[in-house]
Scaffold this motif. Structure first.
Motif, PDB file in Angstrom:
ATOM      1  N   UNK A 172     -46.748 118.859 -47.602  1.00  0.00           N
ATOM      2  CA  UNK A 172     -46.994 119.772 -48.919  1.00  0.00           C
ATOM      3  C   UNK A 172     -48.462 119.995 -48.674  1.00  0.00           C
ATOM      4  N   UNK A 173     -49.054 121.295 -48.506  1.00  0.00           N
ATOM      5  CA  UNK A 173     -50.420 121.218 -48.262  1.00  0.00           C
ATOM      6  C   UNK A 173     -50.741 120.335 -46.997  1.00  0.00           C
ATOM      7  N   UNK A 174     -51.783 119.636 -47.376  1.00  0.00           N
ATOM      8  CA  UNK A 174     -52.061 118.609 -46.272  1.00  0.00           C
ATOM      9  C   UNK A 174     -51.688 117.275 -46.250  1.00  0.00           C
ATOM     10  N   UNK A 175     -50.589 116.972 -47.326  1.00  0.00           N
ATOM     11  CA  UNK A 175     -50.045 115.923 -47.340  1.00  0.00           C
ATOM     12  C   UNK A 175     -48.743 115.873 -46.675  1.00  0.00           C
ATOM     13  N   UNK A 176     -48.413 115.114 -45.612  1.00  0.00           N
ATOM     14  CA  UNK A 176     -47.391 114.772 -44.989  1.00  0.00           C
ATOM     15  C   UNK A 176     -46.277 113.811 -45.754  1.00  0.00           C
ATOM     16  N   UNK A 177     -44.824 114.357 -45.922  1.00  0.00           N
ATOM     17  CA  UNK A 177     -44.060 113.728 -46.759  1.00  0.00           C
ATOM     18  C   UNK A 177     -43.401 112.558 -45.754  1.00  0.00           C
ATOM     19  N   UNK A 178     -43.503 111.345 -46.065  1.00  0.00           N
ATOM     20  CA  UNK A 178     -43.326 110.446 -45.171  1.00  0.00           C
ATOM     21  C   UNK A 178     -41.739 110.115 -45.214  1.00  0.00           C
ATOM     22  N   UNK A 179     -40.979 110.725 -44.705  1.00  0.00           N
ATOM     23  CA  UNK A 179     -39.492 110.781 -44.682  1.00  0.00           C
ATOM     24  C   UNK A 179     -39.031 110.053 -43.416  1.00  0.00           C
ATOM     25  N   UNK A 180     -37.855 109.461 -43.679  1.00  0.00           N
ATOM     26  CA  UNK A 180     -37.078 109.164 -42.273  1.00  0.00           C
ATOM     27  C   UNK A 180     -36.341 110.273 -41.717  1.00  0.00           C
ATOM     28  N   UNK A 181     -35.885 110.009 -40.588  1.00  0.00           N
ATOM     29  CA  UNK A 181     -35.262 111.081 -39.901  1.00  0.00           C
ATOM     30  C   UNK A 181     -34.072 111.693 -40.754  1.00  0.00           C
ATOM     31  N   UNK A 202     -31.739 116.123 -44.332  1.00  0.00           N
ATOM     32  CA  UNK A 202     -31.154 116.523 -45.818  1.00  0.00           C
ATOM     33  C   UNK A 202     -32.202 117.627 -46.333  1.00  0.00           C
ATOM     34  N   UNK A 203     -33.617 117.151 -46.416  1.00  0.00           N
ATOM     35  CA  UNK A 203     -34.507 118.291 -46.964  1.00  0.00           C
ATOM     36  C   UNK A 203     -34.374 119.544 -46.434  1.00  0.00           C
ATOM     37  N   UNK A 204     -34.350 119.289 -44.917  1.00  0.00           N
ATOM     38  CA  UNK A 204     -34.365 120.616 -44.411  1.00  0.00           C
ATOM     39  C   UNK A 204     -33.018 121.430 -44.578  1.00  0.00           C
ATOM     40  N   UNK A 205     -32.089 120.862 -45.219  1.00  0.00           N
ATOM     41  CA  UNK A 205     -30.760 121.428 -45.384  1.00  0.00           C
ATOM     42  C   UNK A 205     -30.966 122.103 -46.557  1.00  0.00           C
ATOM     43  N   UNK A 206     -31.505 121.420 -47.560  1.00  0.00           N
ATOM     44  CA  UNK A 206     -31.670 121.959 -49.032  1.00  0.00           C
ATOM     45  C   UNK A 206     -32.893 123.105 -48.967  1.00  0.00           C
ATOM     46  N   UNK A 207     -33.822 123.061 -48.267  1.00  0.00           N
ATOM     47  CA  UNK A 207     -34.898 124.285 -47.852  1.00  0.00           C
ATOM     48  C   UNK A 207     -34.160 125.399 -47.296  1.00  0.00           C
ATOM     49  N   UNK A 208     -33.179 125.103 -46.387  1.00  0.00           N
ATOM     50  CA  UNK A 208     -32.080 126.457 -45.859  1.00  0.00           C
ATOM     51  C   UNK A 208     -31.501 126.908 -46.800  1.00  0.00           C
ATOM     52  N   UNK A 214     -25.658 120.164 -40.740  1.00  0.00           N
ATOM     53  CA  UNK A 214     -26.439 118.617 -40.946  1.00  0.00           C
ATOM     54  C   UNK A 214     -26.377 117.806 -39.660  1.00  0.00           C
ATOM     55  N   UNK A 215     -25.283 118.152 -38.957  1.00  0.00           N
ATOM     56  CA  UNK A 215     -25.255 117.343 -37.708  1.00  0.00           C
ATOM     57  C   UNK A 215     -26.241 117.678 -36.880  1.00  0.00           C
ATOM     58  N   UNK A 216     -26.334 119.310 -36.907  1.00  0.00           N
ATOM     59  CA  UNK A 216     -27.390 120.024 -35.784  1.00  0.00           C
ATOM     60  C   UNK A 216     -28.782 119.534 -36.296  1.00  0.00           C
ATOM     61  N   UNK A 217     -29.182 119.315 -37.531  1.00  0.00           N
ATOM     62  CA  UNK A 217     -30.443 119.373 -38.093  1.00  0.00           C
ATOM     63  C   UNK A 217     -30.943 117.721 -37.651  1.00  0.00           C
ATOM     64  N   UNK A 218     -29.768 116.904 -38.107  1.00  0.00           N
ATOM     65  CA  UNK A 218     -30.153 115.405 -37.692  1.00  0.00           C
ATOM     66  C   UNK A 218     -30.344 115.327 -36.142  1.00  0.00           C
ATOM     67  N   UNK A 219     -29.642 115.937 -35.522  1.00  0.00           N
ATOM     68  CA  UNK A 219     -29.851 115.830 -33.871  1.00  0.00           C
ATOM     69  C   UNK A 219     -31.364 116.521 -33.558  1.00  0.00           C
ATOM     70  N   UNK A 220     -31.647 117.494 -34.368  1.00  0.00           N
ATOM     71  CA  UNK A 220     -32.937 118.049 -33.861  1.00  0.00           C
ATOM     72  C   UNK A 220     -34.062 117.260 -34.332  1.00  0.00           C
ATOM     73  N   UNK A 221     -34.087 116.626 -35.566  1.00  0.00           N
ATOM     74  CA  UNK A 221     -34.947 115.554 -35.989  1.00  0.00           C
ATOM     75  C   UNK A 221     -35.124 114.404 -35.223  1.00  0.00           C
ATOM     76  N   UNK A 222     -33.818 113.863 -34.875  1.00  0.00           N
ATOM     77  CA  UNK A 222     -33.858 112.557 -34.084  1.00  0.00           C
ATOM     78  C   UNK A 222     -33.079 112.881 -32.868  1.00  0.00           C
ATOM     79  N   UNK A 251     -23.692 111.359 -40.484  1.00  0.00           N
ATOM     80  CA  UNK A 251     -23.622 112.461 -41.304  1.00  0.00           C
ATOM     81  C   UNK A 251     -22.152 112.215 -42.071  1.00  0.00           C
ATOM     82  N   UNK A 252     -21.203 111.908 -41.433  1.00  0.00           N
ATOM     83  CA  UNK A 252     -19.636 111.563 -42.005  1.00  0.00           C
ATOM     84  C   UNK A 252     -19.769 110.905 -43.298  1.00  0.00           C
ATOM     85  N   UNK A 253     -20.688 109.567 -43.267  1.00  0.00           N
ATOM     86  CA  UNK A 253     -20.781 108.645 -44.236  1.00  0.00           C
ATOM     87  C   UNK A 253     -21.707 109.363 -45.243  1.00  0.00           C
TER      88      UNK A 253
END
Length: 201
Positions: free
Chosen positions: A83-92, A97-103, A120-128, A140-142
């Motif tokens: 967000x601007x210059x601040x990196x959100x310190x998210x886990x993979x 999840x955040x990208x899913x809601x952005x989508x 979600x499976x695709x996004x998690x696979x891309x992030x990690x 993801x199933x959990x």
């Protein structure tokens, strides 16, 4: 008179008007404009702010982004989220999840998460990408299993990190929010979301 009005004060008043449960208390306005402000200037500022809100409504614009230069969300090619210059310190998994809601600007109901399992499976696979497919699918199933409550916990962690890293006013547009049982969403205007992870493909 108008030339002598502090324009940043108008922005500040607009912000207060647009905040949930915002109140225009006279002392707070004076602090924002300056202690030496006379009553006529104060009234002029309020009048200009009211006019500006009416103009924005008539133009069909999202008024919550009118009081200042809007903040931007940027997702880099390697899935770092700023967000601007601040990196959100998210886990993979939080990033996925955040990208899913952005989508999905219109939001997603938690009870409908199974409909987004593949995404979600695709996004998690891309992030990690270092995680094996079986571990990704299991996580993801959990996450989408309503009896587990994992998505609610993940949302709470995401929002806590955002609230801790950004000011309360600034954080409001970037958290995942919504009424229980209804769609949850990130309300940031998507014209202020930069997706290098997509645009760079």
């Amino acid at each position: 008179m108008e030339d002598n009005v502090n324009c940043s004060a108008i922005n500040s008043i607009l912000l207060t008007l647009l905040l949930p449960n915002g109140e225009l208390e006279e002392p707070s306005i004076f602090r924002r404009i300056g202690d030496e402000t006379d009553a006529m200037t104060l009234l002029k500022v309020i009048d200009l702010a009211t006019q500006r809100l009416a103009e924005l409504k008539n133009d069909g614009n999202k008024i919550e982004y009118a009081y200042s230069c809007p903040d931007e969300v940027r997702v880099t090619k390697d899935y770092r989220i700023f967000v601007n210059d601040y990196e959100l310190p998210f886990s993979p998994i939080a990033k996925a999840v955040y990208l899913l809601f952005l989508n999905h600007p219109n939001g997603i109901r938690f009870k409908d998460l199974a409909d987004h399992r593949k995404e979600l499976v695709k996004l998690y696979g891309q992030v990690a990408p270092y995680r094996d497919r079986e571990a990704i699918v299991s996580t993801i199933d959990r996450l989408i299993n309503p009896s587990e409550g994992a998505m609610s916990e993940c949302k709470s962690r995401i929002n806590a990190l955002i609230n801790n890293g950004l000011s309360g006013t600034q954080a409001h547009d970037f958290i995942i929010s919504g009424e229980r049982g209804k769609s949850m969403s990130i309300c940031v205007n998507r014209t202020h979301v930069i997706r290098e992870d997509i645009d760079g493909d």
